[in-house]
Motif scaffolding. Structure first.
Motif, PDB file in Angstrom:
ATOM      1  N   ASP A  66       0.885  -1.175   0.000  1.00  0.00           N
ATOM      2  CA  ASP A  66       0.000   0.000   0.000  1.00  0.00           C
ATOM      3  C   ASP A  66       0.921   1.223   0.000  1.00  0.00           C
ATOM      4  N   GLU A  67       0.619   2.208  -0.847  1.00  0.00           N
ATOM      5  CA  GLU A  67       1.510   3.363  -1.010  1.00  0.00           C
ATOM      6  C   GLU A  67       1.749   4.104   0.307  1.00  0.00           C
ATOM      7  N   ARG A  68       0.808   4.025   1.248  1.00  0.00           N
ATOM      8  CA  ARG A  68       0.976   4.725   2.534  1.00  0.00           C
ATOM      9  C   ARG A  68       2.111   4.140   3.365  1.00  0.00           C
ATOM     10  N   VAL A  69       2.444   2.882   3.107  1.00  0.00           N
ATOM     11  CA  VAL A  69       3.578   2.258   3.804  1.00  0.00           C
ATOM     12  C   VAL A  69       4.877   2.921   3.325  1.00  0.00           C
ATOM     13  N   ARG A  70       4.968   3.106   1.988  1.00  0.00           N
ATOM     14  CA  ARG A  70       6.143   3.790   1.414  1.00  0.00           C
ATOM     15  C   ARG A  70       6.283   5.194   1.973  1.00  0.00           C
ATOM     16  N   VAL A  71       5.194   5.936   1.906  1.00  0.00           N
ATOM     17  CA  VAL A  71       5.248   7.353   2.253  1.00  0.00           C
ATOM     18  C   VAL A  71       5.507   7.552   3.747  1.00  0.00           C
ATOM     19  N   ALA A  72       4.820   6.772   4.587  1.00  0.00           N
ATOM     20  CA  ALA A  72       4.869   7.059   6.027  1.00  0.00           C
ATOM     21  C   ALA A  72       5.931   6.264   6.781  1.00  0.00           C
ATOM     22  N   LEU A  73       6.354   5.135   6.248  1.00  0.00           N
ATOM     23  CA  LEU A  73       7.255   4.281   7.048  1.00  0.00           C
ATOM     24  C   LEU A  73       8.652   4.130   6.478  1.00  0.00           C
ATOM     25  N   ALA A  74       8.786   4.242   5.145  1.00  0.00           N
ATOM     26  CA  ALA A  74      10.040   3.824   4.512  1.00  0.00           C
ATOM     27  C   ALA A  74      10.992   4.987   4.282  1.00  0.00           C
ATOM     28  N   ASP A  75      12.286   4.724   4.563  1.00  0.00           N
ATOM     29  CA  ASP A  75      13.318   5.689   4.203  1.00  0.00           C
ATOM     30  C   ASP A  75      13.811   5.418   2.789  1.00  0.00           C
ATOM     31  N   ASP A  76      13.621   4.188   2.331  1.00  0.00           N
ATOM     32  CA  ASP A  76      14.166   3.786   1.048  1.00  0.00           C
ATOM     33  C   ASP A  76      13.392   2.595   0.526  1.00  0.00           C
ATOM     34  N   ASP A  77      13.481   2.360  -0.789  1.00  0.00           N
ATOM     35  CA  ASP A  77      12.797   1.256  -1.443  1.00  0.00           C
ATOM     36  C   ASP A  77      13.824   0.666  -2.401  1.00  0.00           C
ATOM     37  N   LEU A  78      14.198  -0.585  -2.191  1.00  0.00           N
ATOM     38  CA  LEU A  78      15.277  -1.184  -2.999  1.00  0.00           C
ATOM     39  C   LEU A  78      14.806  -2.417  -3.768  1.00  0.00           C
ATOM     40  N   SER A  79      15.363  -2.563  -4.982  1.00  0.00           N
ATOM     41  CA  SER A  79      15.225  -3.768  -5.797  1.00  0.00           C
ATOM     42  C   SER A  79      16.632  -4.319  -5.997  1.00  0.00           C
ATOM     43  N   ILE A  80      16.779  -5.643  -6.140  1.00  0.00           N
ATOM     44  CA  ILE A  80      18.133  -6.151  -6.405  1.00  0.00           C
ATOM     45  C   ILE A  80      18.384  -6.374  -7.892  1.00  0.00           C
ATOM     46  N   GLY A  81      17.421  -6.071  -8.762  1.00  0.00           N
ATOM     47  CA  GLY A  81      17.693  -6.221 -10.188  1.00  0.00           C
ATOM     48  C   GLY A  81      16.416  -6.435 -10.970  1.00  0.00           C
ATOM     49  N   ASP A  82      16.547  -6.377 -12.294  1.00  0.00           N
ATOM     50  CA  ASP A  82      15.380  -6.413 -13.154  1.00  0.00           C
ATOM     51  C   ASP A  82      14.974  -7.830 -13.536  1.00  0.00           C
ATOM     52  N   TYR A  83      14.456  -8.561 -12.582  1.00  0.00           N
ATOM     53  CA  TYR A  83      13.895  -9.886 -12.789  1.00  0.00           C
ATOM     54  C   TYR A  83      12.875 -10.068 -11.674  1.00  0.00           C
TER      55      TYR A  83
END
Ligand code: 9D3
Length: 222
Positions: free
Chosen positions: A116-133
């Motif tokens: 849910d986008e509110r988790v990103r906005v209110a809780l997260a300092d960063d959002d990481l992926s380890i690669g395009d797969y």
């Protein structure tokens, strides 16, 4: 360093992080790593962790209440809260170095159910992926990040390995290497490496590193 991981699949973490260098870092007290089950923060009888997206569409989302409760109970003042999702910023060696200087990380694993986008906005300092797969969930990415970060912590590796890293991350892939025997099944070690001429060896290694980088990773050559 303290690292907490929040996941729906805590059993996936048994094994990889109990071996080798990460194991040594943990027993030496250089790393305090704790794996937590998101389901422990549900309130209902069925321990529900997901729900349908408003507006419809395929897939489910992780419910916000357990995520907020878990993150709010696990994070401390200096904790860097990091979501793992395919939509994140791409993890690489320089992000690993950035994370290795933090006191406290909380890695929040996504799963096929997104956030849910509110988790990103209110809780997260960063959002990481380890690669395009596409993986099934964020547990393997969390283990990849823990592994890459832990080996950078002071005292975890010997000085040799750490200084070798510095030169590697300075731009080229590693040159070809050989050990004994000097001939195996008709395949010979390049003569120059047996010559004892260190200037020539240096020059050969530089050339080979460049050739290999051009072939395999033209994207990292300026
Ligand atoms: C909307 C279609 N999918 C996005 C490509 C949905 C989706 C698929 C798989 C959402 C989550 C996942 C599970 N993957 C992760 O949680 C994940 C991941 C990955 O799949 N690849 C690389 N890095 C990461 S970090 C977390």
């Amino acid at each position: 360093m303290k690292i907490d991981v929040l996941t729906l699949f805590p059993a996936m973490f048994a094994g990889p992080l109990d071996e080798s260098i990460v194991k040594r870092a943990r027993s030496a007290g250089l790393l305090d790593l704790q794996i937590h089950n998101l389901r422990d923060w549900t309130q209902d009888r069925h321990k529900t962790v997901d729900d349908r997206p408003f507006g419809g569409g395929p897939g489910m989302l992780l419910k916000v209440e357990p995520l907020f409760a878990a993150v709010e109970s696990l994070r401390r003042k200096k904790t860097r809260v990091i979501l793992l999702s395919p939509a994140g910023r791409k993890f690489n060696q320089s992000v690993a170095r950035e994370l290795a200087v933090q006191d406290d990380l909380l890695l929040v694993c996504g799963s096929y159910e997104g956030f849910d986008e509110r988790v990103r906005v209110a809780l997260a300092d960063d959002d990481l992926s380890i690669g395009d797969y596409v993986l099934t969930n964020g547990a393997l990415p969390a283990m990849v990040i823990v592994d890459a970060v832990v080996r950078l912590l002071p005292g975890v590796l010997g000085d040799d390995a750490s200084s070798h890293d510095e030169s590697f991350s300075h731009g080229l892939l590693e040159y070809p290497q050989y050990t004994r025997p000097a001939e195996f099944r008709g395949m010979k070690v390049p003569e120059v490496l047996l010559s004892g001429n260190h200037a020539e060896i240096e020059k050969w290694r530089r050339e080979q590193a460049r050739l290999r980088t051009e072939k395999q990773r033209p994207d990292i050559l300026k």
